[in-house]
Motif scaffolding. Structure first.
Motif, short mmCIF file in Angstrom:
data_model
loop_
_atom_site.label_atom_id
_atom_site.label_comp_id
_atom_site.label_asym_id
_atom_site.label_seq_id
_atom_site.Cartn_x
_atom_site.Cartn_y
_atom_site.Cartn_z
N ASP A 100 -0.90 5.88 4.36
CA ASP A 100 -1.94 4.89 4.28
C ASP A 100 -1.84 4.04 3.02
O ASP A 100 -1.55 4.67 2.19
CB ASP A 100 -3.40 5.51 4.26
N LEU A 101 -1.83 2.66 3.14
CA LEU A 101 -1.70 1.93 1.93
C LEU A 101 -2.97 1.24 1.41
O LEU A 101 -3.36 0.64 2.38
CB LEU A 101 -0.71 0.83 2.06
N ILE A 103 -4.87 -1.25 -0.77
CA ILE A 103 -4.33 -2.52 -1.59
C ILE A 103 -5.61 -3.20 -1.93
O ILE A 103 -6.78 -2.80 -1.59
CB ILE A 103 -3.62 -3.71 -0.75
N ALA A 104 -5.60 -4.11 -2.94
CA ALA A 104 -6.57 -4.94 -3.54
C ALA A 104 -6.87 -6.32 -2.96
O ALA A 104 -7.85 -6.77 -2.86
CB ALA A 104 -6.67 -5.11 -4.93
N ASP A 105 -5.78 -6.76 -2.04
CA ASP A 105 -5.82 -8.19 -1.71
C ASP A 105 -5.56 -8.08 -0.31
O ASP A 105 -4.43 -7.86 0.32
CB ASP A 105 -4.71 -8.81 -2.41
N PRO A 106 -6.78 -8.42 0.68
CA PRO A 106 -6.58 -8.01 2.15
C PRO A 106 -5.65 -9.32 2.83
O PRO A 106 -5.27 -9.50 3.90
CB PRO A 106 -7.95 -8.14 2.56
N SER A 107 -5.09 -10.21 1.95
CA SER A 107 -4.22 -11.32 2.29
C SER A 107 -2.87 -11.13 1.81
O SER A 107 -2.06 -12.00 1.91
CB SER A 107 -4.60 -12.61 1.78
N ASP A 108 -2.58 -9.83 0.98
CA ASP A 108 -1.17 -10.00 0.32
C ASP A 108 -0.21 -9.36 1.41
O ASP A 108 0.22 -8.18 1.20
CB ASP A 108 -1.66 -9.03 -0.81
N ASP A 109 0.36 -9.88 2.54
CA ASP A 109 1.24 -9.33 3.45
C ASP A 109 2.67 -9.44 2.67
O ASP A 109 3.59 -8.63 3.00
CB ASP A 109 1.33 -10.17 4.60
N ILE A 110 2.73 -10.16 1.59
CA ILE A 110 4.04 -10.31 0.84
C ILE A 110 4.29 -8.70 0.06
O ILE A 110 5.28 -8.28 0.12
CB ILE A 110 3.96 -11.23 -0.19
N SER A 111 3.27 -8.23 -0.74
CA SER A 111 3.41 -6.95 -1.41
C SER A 111 3.47 -5.99 -0.41
O SER A 111 4.38 -5.08 -0.57
CB SER A 111 2.05 -6.86 -2.15
N ILE A 112 3.07 -6.04 0.76
CA ILE A 112 3.17 -4.89 1.70
C ILE A 112 4.56 -4.90 2.32
O ILE A 112 5.07 -3.82 2.44
CB ILE A 112 2.11 -5.20 2.94
N SER A 113 5.01 -6.27 2.33
CA SER A 113 6.42 -6.07 3.05
C SER A 113 7.42 -5.79 1.88
O SER A 113 8.50 -5.03 2.08
CB SER A 113 6.85 -7.55 3.38
N LYS A 114 7.15 -5.93 0.65
CA LYS A 114 8.10 -5.66 -0.48
C LYS A 114 7.92 -3.92 -0.51
O LYS A 114 8.84 -3.44 -0.99
CB LYS A 114 7.79 -6.24 -1.86
N PHE A 115 6.72 -3.39 -0.15
CA PHE A 115 6.68 -2.10 -0.30
C PHE A 115 7.50 -1.41 0.70
O PHE A 115 7.98 -0.30 0.51
CB PHE A 115 5.12 -1.65 -0.18
N LYS A 116 7.27 -1.87 1.81
CA LYS A 116 8.29 -1.31 3.08
C LYS A 116 9.72 -1.28 2.56
O LYS A 116 10.27 -0.34 2.77
CB LYS A 116 8.10 -2.19 4.31
N GLU A 117 10.02 -2.49 2.28
CA GLU A 117 11.57 -2.83 1.93
C GLU A 117 11.95 -1.57 0.66
O GLU A 117 12.87 -0.88 0.69
CB GLU A 117 11.76 -4.01 1.39
N TYR A 118 11.11 -1.38 -0.66
CA TYR A 118 11.37 -0.67 -1.62
C TYR A 118 11.43 0.75 -1.33
O TYR A 118 12.36 1.52 -1.64
CB TYR A 118 10.23 -1.12 -2.67
N PHE A 119 10.49 1.55 -0.49
CA PHE A 119 10.31 2.87 -0.29
C PHE A 119 10.65 3.03 1.08
O PHE A 119 11.11 4.44 1.27
CB PHE A 119 8.88 3.47 -0.45
N ILE A 123 3.72 2.04 7.15
CA ILE A 123 2.50 2.07 6.95
C ILE A 123 1.67 2.21 8.33
O ILE A 123 1.80 1.66 9.44
CB ILE A 123 1.92 0.78 6.17
N GLU A 124 0.58 3.26 8.10
CA GLU A 124 -0.12 3.57 9.38
C GLU A 124 -1.46 2.94 9.32
O GLU A 124 -1.69 2.01 10.33
CB GLU A 124 -0.45 5.02 9.37
N THR A 125 -2.28 2.91 8.00
CA THR A 125 -3.43 2.20 8.09
C THR A 125 -3.38 1.53 6.60
O THR A 125 -2.97 2.16 5.46
CB THR A 125 -4.63 3.10 8.24
N ILE A 126 -4.08 0.28 6.62
CA ILE A 126 -4.37 -0.43 5.25
C ILE A 126 -5.78 -0.31 4.90
O ILE A 126 -6.80 -0.69 5.85
CB ILE A 126 -3.88 -1.79 5.42
N HIS A 127 -6.19 0.12 3.84
CA HIS A 127 -7.29 -0.04 3.27
C HIS A 127 -7.66 -1.06 2.05
O HIS A 127 -6.57 -1.31 1.26
CB HIS A 127 -7.81 1.42 2.63
N ILE A 128 -8.71 -1.64 1.80
CA ILE A 128 -8.99 -2.30 0.65
C ILE A 128 -9.76 -1.66 -0.46
O ILE A 128 -10.90 -1.13 0.15
CB ILE A 128 -9.70 -3.58 1.05
#
Length: 631
Positions: A100-101, A103-119, A123-128
């Protein structure tokens, strides 16, 4: 949850104007930080405004249980930790191998994509969550190794340079041996021993005060203060200025956190070249919540220090070093108001100095100097200390004990020195001596940072007792091997250390003893003493005449009077550089101010033995001065 579009969240909603949006986007890409990180930490948007905007979008915030924080199975390196901090991401490991990830910005798909590539994780669920809650959770989860280094790095590098051990076995044996010898001589040669001790105290005080007078004379020469002209500042356009780290250690500072945010806005330095770290203890809910609810934008990146002992400013600053990225680094206290061009002046000065100069100390003074007796005396003291004493040390080539704020370091050299000693409560003075011992130089600059002078007696005693205790710690640390210190700092540096560091606390400890003896002797010689003390008077006077012969009394009276007159004179001339002429008559009350120092010194001595690493908190925001009298 369903992510929002960034344009919808920030731009179309009117939360950010288009020009600001474009500027943030450019900074985000160049710094490799999330869009929201730049938005909140570089004064484009207040945290409270962002929070209210999110709530209007019917999004609820994830609430962390800080007692039940989860880790990924893999060990995180500092690079991994930095990545998560830069993108406001907190991963929670699930049993199915996914995360589960948060995040602080519900519009930040860029950081989410970077997280997937980095680690390489799904991701199952996203929380704010609020950005500061994520920052706190990250530091409390992954900050243990960095915290250990912040506390023990200097000790593990060089245990002889750390104040973790207050008295070494060798020092205990030496002090114990001196005590036994004195008691033996006192028993066999009582008169000779008492006279010798009295003579030593008087001579040491005379030399210590005389040395401070010499520093004042040398420091009065303006050429000992490094100056930077406006023309020199013009040689460094904004796009060529280096990245600059500012550390802001705070603890229960909710009263001044608003002033702090405002003062930082006044710095004349490119916003995108600042790396401002607000250092908050994890158990300091007061300050943490004050920052979360700031109503106006601010320039700082909060760093939450996991709980540990000792709870000291140097430990916090050491922890902050691991997240700092500037070429230069300085420290400001929460209530500080530095000259707006101070960072530019330091950069210009470093560029004209030889490479072995690694620290620039700016002057400190007070903005509420005329509030009451304490603030006036404090201002006199700081004026002669930073405007005369430290330039005098600079002129004589003697190690400079740094002030607690507005000291600017070459970052790489600060790391080389091992940072600050987390167990020394005057970590600044200690670091100045260590830098000099390594062959580096410290100089002073004619730029001022204004602080809030302590205006309450007991608050002043707490602050001053910590300072004096720290000078005792610093003296004990660097005198563990006197010959080594002599080889490192030379003849002038060694004796300057004895009379400036050692002489400072020794003077305050000895002052009330000499004052009592001085008053008692004259009381016994007055006619009134016979009616008060009766037939015992003659015997007591005869006894005192034996242990205090006339020549000793003359020396004591001269030393006592000369010492007070010299310090009164030093305080008087301190007003001229700042043109604070209304304070000049208060210099006459310096003997009273010294007694206050003596109270603090004995309290510090007691704490040196009972709780050497205890950091007595100085309360700020007490001033009633609403119109700072800065000149």
């Amino acid at each position: 949850m369903q992510l929002l579009y960034r344009n919808d969240l920030f731009l179309k909603s009117g939360l950010l104007p288009e020009s600001t949006y474009a500027q943030i986007d450019k900074m985000s890409k160049s710094m490799n930080k999330s869009f929201l990180k730049v938005t909140l930490n570089y004064a484009f948007l207040s945290r409270l405004a962002y929070k209210e905007h999110i709530l209007k979008n019917n999004i609820s915030f994830y609430q962390f249980d800080y007692t039940q924080l989860f880790k990924l199975k893999s060990e995180f390196s500092k690079t991994d930790f930095d990545f998560l901090l830069d993108h406001n991401l907190y991963p929670v490991k699930l049993e199915n191998g996914k995360v589960d990830l948060i995040i602080a910005d519900p519009s930040d798909d860029i950081s989410i994509s970077k997280f997937k590539e980095y680690f390489l994780l799904d991701i199952e669920t996203i929380h704010i969550a609020e950005d500061l809650d994520i920052v706190k959770a990250l530091h409390m989860t992954y900050g243990d190794a960095i915290l250990h280094k912040a506390v023990f790095d200097l000790y593990e590098r060089d245990n002889k340079s750390s104040a973790l051990e207050t008295f070494t076995l060798r020092q205990v044996l030496v002090l114990g041996g001196i005590g036994v010898i004195l008691l033996t001589f006192l028993f066999i040669f009582p008169v000779f021993t008492i006279i010798s001790i009295n003579l030593f105290i008087n001579l040491f005080l005379l030399f210590a005060i005389g040395f401070k007078f010499l520093l004042t004379v040398v420091g009065a020469k303006s050429e000992t203060i490094q100056k930077i002209s406006p023309a020199e500042l013009g040689n460094y356009p904004d796009d060529e200025l280096p990245y600059y780290t500012i550390q802001l250690p705070v603890f229960k500072e909710s009263e001044v956190i608003y002033k702090l945010a405002s003062n930082l806005q006044n710095l004349d330095y490119p916003k995108d070249k600042l790396d401002v770290k607000l250092l908050i203890e994890s158990d300091d809910e007061v300050t943490f919540n004050a920052v979360k609810n700031l109503k106006f934008p601010c320039i700082f990146d909060p760093v939450i220090i996991p709980y540990s002992q000792p709870k000291t400013k140097p430990k916090a600053c050491n922890y902050g070093l691991h997240f700092s990225k500037g070429k230069y680094l300085t420290i400001y206290d929460a209530e500080d108001i530095p000259d707006s061009d101070q960072l530019k002046m330091v950069n210009a000065l470093f560029n004209k100095l030889p490479d072995n100069y690694i620290v620039v100390q700016c002057a400190l003074n007070y903005f509420n100097k005329t509030e009451n007796f304490l603030t006036r005396m404090f201002t006199l003291e700081y004026s002669y200390w930073f405007d005369y004493m430290l330039p005098g040390l600079d002129g004589l080539g003697v190690p400079i004990p740094l002030g607690g704020t507005s000291n600017h370091f070459k970052f790489d050299k600060l790391i080389e020195l091992g940072g600050w000693d987390g167990f020394n409560v005057t970590e600044d003075a200690d670091l100045g001596i260590r830098a000099y011992a390594k062959g580096y130089k410290v100089t002073v600059l004619n730029s001022t940072t204004y602080e809030e002078a302590n205006n309450a007696f007991y608050n002043w005693i707490r602050q001053r007792s910590r300072w004096i205790k720290g000078y005792m710690q610093t003296y004990l640390v660097h005198m563990r091997n006197p010959m080594k210190l002599f080889r490192e700092v030379g003849w002038s540096g060694f004796w300057g250390f004895q009379f400036f560091i050692g002489g400072t606390f020794f003077t305050f400890l000895a002052y009330p003893i000499l004052l009592l003896l001085f008053l008692f002797y004259f009381f016994l010689t007055l006619d009134i003493s016979e009616s008060v003390m009766g037939s015992f008077n003659t015997d007591i006077i005869n006894f005192f005449k034996i242990i205090f012969p006339d020549w000793v009394i003359i020396l004591s009276v001269f030393n006592f009077m000369a010492g007070n007159l010299l310090m009164i004179y030093i305080n008087m001339i301190a007003v001229f550089r700042r043109k604070s002429y209304s304070l000049i008559l208060f210099a006459i009350t310096n003997p009273v101010y010294w007694l206050m120092h003596s109270i603090s010194a004995y309290k510090g001595l007691f704490q040196l033995i009972s709780k050497p690493f205890y950091w007595e908190k100085t309360n700020h925001g007490l001033t009633k001065s609403h119109n700072p009298d800065i000149k």
